[in-house]
Design a protein around this motif. Structure first.
Motif, PDB file in Angstrom:
ATOM      1  N   UNK A 160      62.665  31.626  27.903  1.00  0.00           N
ATOM      2  CA  UNK A 160      62.634  31.775  26.440  1.00  0.00           C
ATOM      3  C   UNK A 160      61.522  30.952  25.799  1.00  0.00           C
ATOM      4  N   UNK A 161      61.179  29.827  26.439  1.00  0.00           N
ATOM      5  CA  UNK A 161      60.228  28.884  25.839  1.00  0.00           C
ATOM      6  C   UNK A 161      58.773  29.274  26.029  1.00  0.00           C
ATOM      7  N   UNK A 162      58.492  30.080  27.031  1.00  0.00           N
ATOM      8  CA  UNK A 162      57.103  30.255  27.441  1.00  0.00           C
ATOM      9  C   UNK A 162      56.269  30.967  26.390  1.00  0.00           C
ATOM     10  N   UNK A 163      56.919  31.764  25.538  1.00  0.00           N
ATOM     11  CA  UNK A 163      56.187  32.486  24.499  1.00  0.00           C
ATOM     12  C   UNK A 163      55.806  31.578  23.340  1.00  0.00           C
ATOM     13  N   UNK A 164      56.365  30.362  23.308  1.00  0.00           N
ATOM     14  CA  UNK A 164      56.134  29.459  22.179  1.00  0.00           C
ATOM     15  C   UNK A 164      55.220  28.282  22.532  1.00  0.00           C
ATOM     16  N   UNK A 165      54.615  28.296  23.695  1.00  0.00           N
ATOM     17  CA  UNK A 165      53.752  27.187  24.089  1.00  0.00           C
ATOM     18  C   UNK A 165      52.581  27.050  23.128  1.00  0.00           C
ATOM     19  N   UNK A 166      52.271  25.812  22.746  1.00  0.00           N
ATOM     20  CA  UNK A 166      51.120  25.574  21.873  1.00  0.00           C
ATOM     21  C   UNK A 166      49.815  25.861  22.610  1.00  0.00           C
ATOM     22  N   UNK A 167      49.806  25.551  23.890  1.00  0.00           N
ATOM     23  CA  UNK A 167      48.617  25.829  24.701  1.00  0.00           C
ATOM     24  C   UNK A 167      49.055  26.106  26.132  1.00  0.00           C
ATOM     25  N   UNK A 168      48.223  26.790  26.873  1.00  0.00           N
ATOM     26  CA  UNK A 168      48.546  27.066  28.266  1.00  0.00           C
ATOM     27  C   UNK A 168      48.326  25.818  29.109  1.00  0.00           C
ATOM     28  N   UNK A 169      49.186  25.565  30.068  1.00  0.00           N
ATOM     29  CA  UNK A 169      48.969  24.425  30.965  1.00  0.00           C
ATOM     30  C   UNK A 169      47.854  24.734  31.948  1.00  0.00           C
ATOM     31  N   UNK A 170      47.306  23.688  32.547  1.00  0.00           N
ATOM     32  CA  UNK A 170      46.333  23.911  33.626  1.00  0.00           C
ATOM     33  C   UNK A 170      47.043  24.220  34.935  1.00  0.00           C
ATOM     34  N   UNK A 288      56.705  17.260  50.022  1.00  0.00           N
ATOM     35  CA  UNK A 288      55.487  17.145  49.222  1.00  0.00           C
ATOM     36  C   UNK A 288      55.798  16.579  47.842  1.00  0.00           C
ATOM     37  N   UNK A 289      54.831  15.897  47.255  1.00  0.00           N
ATOM     38  CA  UNK A 289      54.938  15.373  45.903  1.00  0.00           C
ATOM     39  C   UNK A 289      53.715  15.813  45.110  1.00  0.00           C
ATOM     40  N   UNK A 290      53.942  16.250  43.880  1.00  0.00           N
ATOM     41  CA  UNK A 290      52.822  16.724  43.072  1.00  0.00           C
ATOM     42  C   UNK A 290      53.169  16.616  41.601  1.00  0.00           C
ATOM     43  N   UNK A 291      52.153  16.470  40.766  1.00  0.00           N
ATOM     44  CA  UNK A 291      52.317  16.436  39.327  1.00  0.00           C
ATOM     45  C   UNK A 291      51.862  17.774  38.752  1.00  0.00           C
ATOM     46  N   UNK A 292      52.715  18.379  37.924  1.00  0.00           N
ATOM     47  CA  UNK A 292      52.402  19.646  37.276  1.00  0.00           C
ATOM     48  C   UNK A 292      52.389  19.450  35.761  1.00  0.00           C
ATOM     49  N   UNK A 293      51.523  20.186  35.083  1.00  0.00           N
ATOM     50  CA  UNK A 293      51.513  20.131  33.624  1.00  0.00           C
ATOM     51  C   UNK A 293      52.806  20.686  33.044  1.00  0.00           C
ATOM     52  N   UNK A 294      53.401  21.637  33.761  1.00  0.00           N
ATOM     53  CA  UNK A 294      54.593  22.303  33.242  1.00  0.00           C
ATOM     54  C   UNK A 294      55.460  22.772  34.405  1.00  0.00           C
ATOM     55  N   UNK A 295      56.768  22.704  34.214  1.00  0.00           N
ATOM     56  CA  UNK A 295      57.721  23.255  35.182  1.00  0.00           C
ATOM     57  C   UNK A 295      58.555  24.308  34.463  1.00  0.00           C
ATOM     58  N   UNK A 296      58.602  25.503  35.047  1.00  0.00           N
ATOM     59  CA  UNK A 296      59.390  26.600  34.494  1.00  0.00           C
ATOM     60  C   UNK A 296      60.543  26.916  35.438  1.00  0.00           C
ATOM     61  N   UNK A 297      61.751  26.819  34.930  1.00  0.00           N
ATOM     62  CA  UNK A 297      62.929  27.192  35.717  1.00  0.00           C
ATOM     63  C   UNK A 297      63.264  28.662  35.446  1.00  0.00           C
ATOM     64  N   UNK A 298      63.203  29.456  36.494  1.00  0.00           N
ATOM     65  CA  UNK A 298      63.623  30.858  36.421  1.00  0.00           C
ATOM     66  C   UNK A 298      64.684  31.046  37.495  1.00  0.00           C
ATOM     67  N   UNK A 299      65.798  30.360  37.305  1.00  0.00           N
ATOM     68  CA  UNK A 299      66.815  30.235  38.353  1.00  0.00           C
ATOM     69  C   UNK A 299      68.112  30.954  38.010  1.00  0.00           C
TER      70      UNK A 299
END
Length: 490
Positions: A160-170, A288-299
């Protein structure tokens, strides 16, 4: 003179509820009211298939320049303007919502912009005040995306949130392997975002034909999506703090837990709680460990049945909160019916509309009509798309002996451009009756193709009926009627 305020009160302004309300009022002459607490149009129009499909269209332009070059065009790759696209997208959603409101008004349906709660077999209370009575109540409240029970899950967003992002993540991590996860993986990849996808199962798109979903997974990886199966999040947290596994939920997670988690939160609430507010550190089950600009749960998604009074009046619900109904969409309370995703039968917009129509036939036109949930064609808007109708090979061979007709090839358009894209055409055929039990297509515009194939399969066409149909050449789809010999029997 009726003893009730209305003949029908509909709770929910999505496609199914609106169609039922309109037809009951406009064709059956019923006095109808409808309450919607959010935006009219529901999941599909406002936060689902419509905005998602427009994002699919936008993302597919990324490959046009390279393909056009192979055909002799000198074109330069530009950049994608997310704010400009999002603004136009929001304008379109506003337009569609107004269309829904106008359709209801034009049919004589009285509407309430309020949350409705059932307080009796024939009585509804409104959050704006007052109560209403109705001879029949129809619940069409849909569903909502859920977050996993995970510490710091509030740092991620849901569909639901993805359409309201102010900017796209890298960069983005998409957690899940269903059609929503895979569709957004393709969308974000096409829009230039670095996409990683975790799915705990052995292969994405569980429940679909194994061969078809295997080709989709292969194509996703070829396009640069970093798909990890057998993988899930072990820990996650803000990227700028020291990370030690917390024992039990955080305070923020606890505030979202239990029954509150079942509610569809508003975008403003999610933003206030920090969803998508900054880079997220993720440790996976593979180490593995990693940093993401955004995490999207589609679960997964759950029905919207929390705190609308169902159990108190005797309406039975299932394990995930879905309303239990019979073949006529009637609940355990005779005056209360339910359609669409809130029943968790077949969660597709056209199905909800059909259920709404069947409800009106049954209740207001004196024509008891059971809902037909057999052989429903559907499409997944991955890249390439998957279209499917009927049984998968795996399900079919458990029921009876079958022949499998299948071909996979590089289509003319992309082969000429030197691209690796492959398509798949597959038929599942009964050995005994020769009926085509299933058709599966992985190809550009597979959704358009499967609609036509769905008619034949629904009619009970045999393999020989397909064979007698002359091919349209040169097309990808001609392979559906030119596969003469089975590749295997099962």
């Amino acid at each position: 003179m009726s003893d009730f305020d209305y003949d029908l009160f509909v709770i929910g302004g999505g496609s199914g509820g609106v169609r039922a309300a309109r037809v009951a009022a406009g064709e059956a002459g019923a006095k109808v009211a409808l309450a919607e607490e959010d935006r009219y149009g529901g999941t599909c129009v406002i936060r689902g298939c419509v905005p998602k499909k427009l994002m699919v269209f936008a993302s597919e332009y990324a490959g046009v320049t390279a393909e056009a070059g192979a055909y002799g065009w000198d074109m330069q790759q530009g950049s994608f303007d997310w704010p400009a696209f999002r603004g136009k997208l929001n304008d379109e959603l506003d337009r569609l919502e107004q269309v829904y409101r106008n359709l209801l008004a034009g049919s004589g349906v009285e509407t309430f912009d309020a949350r409705a709660r059932i307080i009796g077999p024939h009585e509804i209370s409104l959050s704006t005040g007052g109560t209403k009575t109705a001879k029949h109540i129809l619940v069409a409240t849909g569903g909502h995306p859920v977050r996993p029970d995970l510490v710091n899950a509030h740092l991620g967003i849901v569909s639901d949130d993805i359409f309201h992002l102010d900017e796209l993540p890298k960069s983005i991590l998409i957690v899940g392997g269903g059609y929503i996860a895979c569709e957004f993986a393709g969308i974000m990849n096409g829009l230039g975002v670095e996409v990683t996808q975790y799915y705990r199962g052995a292969q994405i798109l569980r429940g679909f034909d194994e061969e078809a979903r295997g080709l989709v997974a292969e194509s996703m990886r070829e396009k640069g999506i970093d798909v990890h199966v057998g993988t899930n999040i072990l820990e996650m947290g803000p990227a700028d703090v020291d990370h030690t596994l917390t024992q039990g939920p955080t305070e923020s997670d606890a505030a979202m837990g239990g029954t509150a988690r079942e509610l569809a939160e508003t975008a403003s609430q999610r933003k206030a709680e920090g969803a998508g507010a900054g880079p997220v550190w993720v440790k996976a089950t593979n180490g593995s460990e990693k940093v993401f600009d955004l995490v999207l749960f589609a679960t997964g998604r759950d029905p919207n049945t929390h705190d609308i009074g169902l159990n108190e009046v005797g309406v039975k619900t299932g394990r995930r909160g879905e309303i239990v109904v019979d073949e006529f969409s009637q609940t355990a309370v005779p005056s209360i019916y339910a359609i669409g995703d809130v029943t968790n039968r077949v969660n597709l917009t056209p199905v909800a509309i059909r259920e709404g129509m069947a409800f009106v036939e049954t209740v207001f036109k004196g024509n008891p009509t059971a809902v037909d949930h057999e052989l429903i064609p559907s499409a997944i808007f991955t890249q390439p798309e998957m279209g499917t109708v009927g049984l998968s090979e795996e399900d079919a061979r458990e029921r009876e002996p079958v022949e499998i007709y299948c071909t996979s090839f590089r289509p003319m358009q992309t082969a000429f451009a030197g691209q690796p894209d492959r398509v798949l055409m597959k038929l599942i055929v009964s050995v005994e009756t020769r009926r085509v039990l299933g058709c599966h297509i992985v190809a550009p515009n597979a959704g358009e193709l499967i609609q036509m194939a769905g008619i034949a399969v629904k009619m009970g066409a045999t393999k020989e009926d397909f064979d007698r149909t002359v091919a349209v050449h040169p097309t990808m789809s001609e392979e559906i009627v030119t596969m003469r010999n089975p590749v295997r029997t099962a």
